[in-house]
Scaffold this active site. Structure first.
Site, mmCIF file in Angstrom:
data_model
loop_
_atom_site.group_PDB
_atom_site.id
_atom_site.type_symbol
_atom_site.label_atom_id
_atom_site.label_comp_id
_atom_site.label_asym_id
_atom_site.label_seq_id
_atom_site.Cartn_x
_atom_site.Cartn_y
_atom_site.Cartn_z
ATOM 1 N N ASP A 184 -7.209 8.463 -31.820
ATOM 2 C CA ASP A 184 -7.338 7.152 -32.465
ATOM 3 C C ASP A 184 -6.423 6.108 -31.821
ATOM 4 O OD1 ASP A 184 -8.532 5.340 -34.278
ATOM 5 O OD2 ASP A 184 -6.773 5.424 -35.559
ATOM 6 N N CYS A 192 -11.027 7.098 -29.528
ATOM 7 C CA CYS A 192 -9.966 6.175 -29.109
ATOM 8 C C CYS A 192 -10.630 4.829 -28.833
ATOM 9 C CB CYS A 192 -9.242 6.708 -27.877
ATOM 10 S SG CYS A 192 -10.364 7.186 -26.566
#
Ligand SMILES: O=C(O)c1cc(C(=O)O)oc(=O)c1
Length: 306
Positions: free
Chosen positions: A258, A33
């Site tokens: 993500d 992330c």
């Protein structure tokens, strides 16, 4: 107010994601992330290829809690270039619940690397996706890899599937664990047993130091359906590819949201439904625990891993 103007057509992250039906195992790690800025505090890099919406550590950690994850790996986003301050700030504010992957240049000093390590950085990212970064000479990257190897870090690589043949010799010369972002971006309209994906599997089979993130179905999918409006069977065309990697290499796979999903053009997924995608690619409790807990802990928190 951000001091930056977003790239035209930019899709902001999905506000108000659903609560996943799939309950992730205790101690799960969102291992891919990003944070974006906020631009007023952590300016975007002059050399960036896109200008995102802001996506702060507060919003990232609220999402972590909402989805049921325990930890994050914050990967330096290309819009911040080699200025790691936003990522480092996110790690330092996480109470030990986030580790990071940085982008550094050859000019980075040993003291700077030590400071990144102290903040929780455990890897560097080498990016070969041409729409995201300018070319960096391979001798420079190899020199960086040699230096970070001494810190026990690994290298994260991001590339397009068609470029793997050309990059093969460089990747296989890296002296560290090597983590591939988003399965090397397979073209999922091609056969799973065709030469392109077979080459990726061969890369993993022949090189036990290579790991893969089985992330980003929302980027790779062509047919959908999209992870929106309660969809429980999203991104069907990506499932066989990701499941193959999870089942063949259960001890070398990672998963991440993500978030905040840079550069999506078509739709922005509901992150709760992205979590519901996990049991389609890791169908057993044992595979899920390896993917979400054991593997990321071994790589990012080895001192705590069992
Ligand atoms: O495909 C992308 O656009 C993308 C971009 C970035 C980044 O800009 O760092 O990171 C990702 O994981 C994916």
């Amino acid at each position: 107010m951000s001091t930056f103007t977003k790239t035209p057509g930019w899709l902001d992250w999905y506000a108000g994601p659903s609560k996943p039906r799939f309950q992730v195992p205790p101690g799960s790690v969102d291992a891919h992330c990003h944070v974006f800025g906020p631009g007023a505090e952590f300016p975007y890099a002059p050399e960036r290829k896109y200008t995102p919406c802001d996506a702060s550590k507060h919003e990232l950690y609220a999402l972590r809690d909402h989805l049921g994850f325990a930890r994050n790996v914050v990967v330096q986003a290309t819009c911040h270039g080699a200025d790691n301050r936003a990522m480092v700030d996110a790690c330092l504010s996480s109470g030990g619940k986030a580790r990071g992957v940085a982008t550094v240049k050859r000019s980075v000093t040993d003291e700077e690397l030590q400071a990144l390590h102290a903040a929780g950085v455990r890897g560097v990212r080498f990016n070969f996706v041409k729409r995201l970064v300018d070319f960096t000479p391979k001798d420079e990257l190899l020199e960086i890899a040699g230096r970070i190897a001494k810190l026990g870090w690994h290298v994260v690589i991001y590339f397009e599937a068609v470029d793997l043949p050309e990059l093969w010799d460089f990747f296989t010369a890296l002296p560290t664990t090597v983590v591939v972002d988003h399965m090397g971006r397979p073209d999922v309209t091609k056969p799973i047993d065709g030469p392109e994906f077979e080459l990726f599997l061969k890369f993993m089979r022949q090189h036990p130091n290579v790991w893969s993130k089985v992330s980003c179905p929302e980027r790779l999918s062509v047919t959908g359906p999209k992870a929106l409006n309660g969809e429980q069977a999203a991104y069907q065309d990506v499932v066989p590819f990701a499941r193959k990697v999870v089942e063949e290499f259960p001890d070398r796979v990672l998963w991440g949201t993500d978030w905040p999903h840079p550069n999506l053009k078509d739709h922005m997924p509901d992150d709760g439904l992205l979590v519901d995608f996990i049991p389609h690619i890791a169908p057993t409790a044992e595979l899920q625990k390896k993917l979400l807990v054991d593997n990321p802990m071994r790589l990012y928190w080895p001192e705590e891993a069992k």
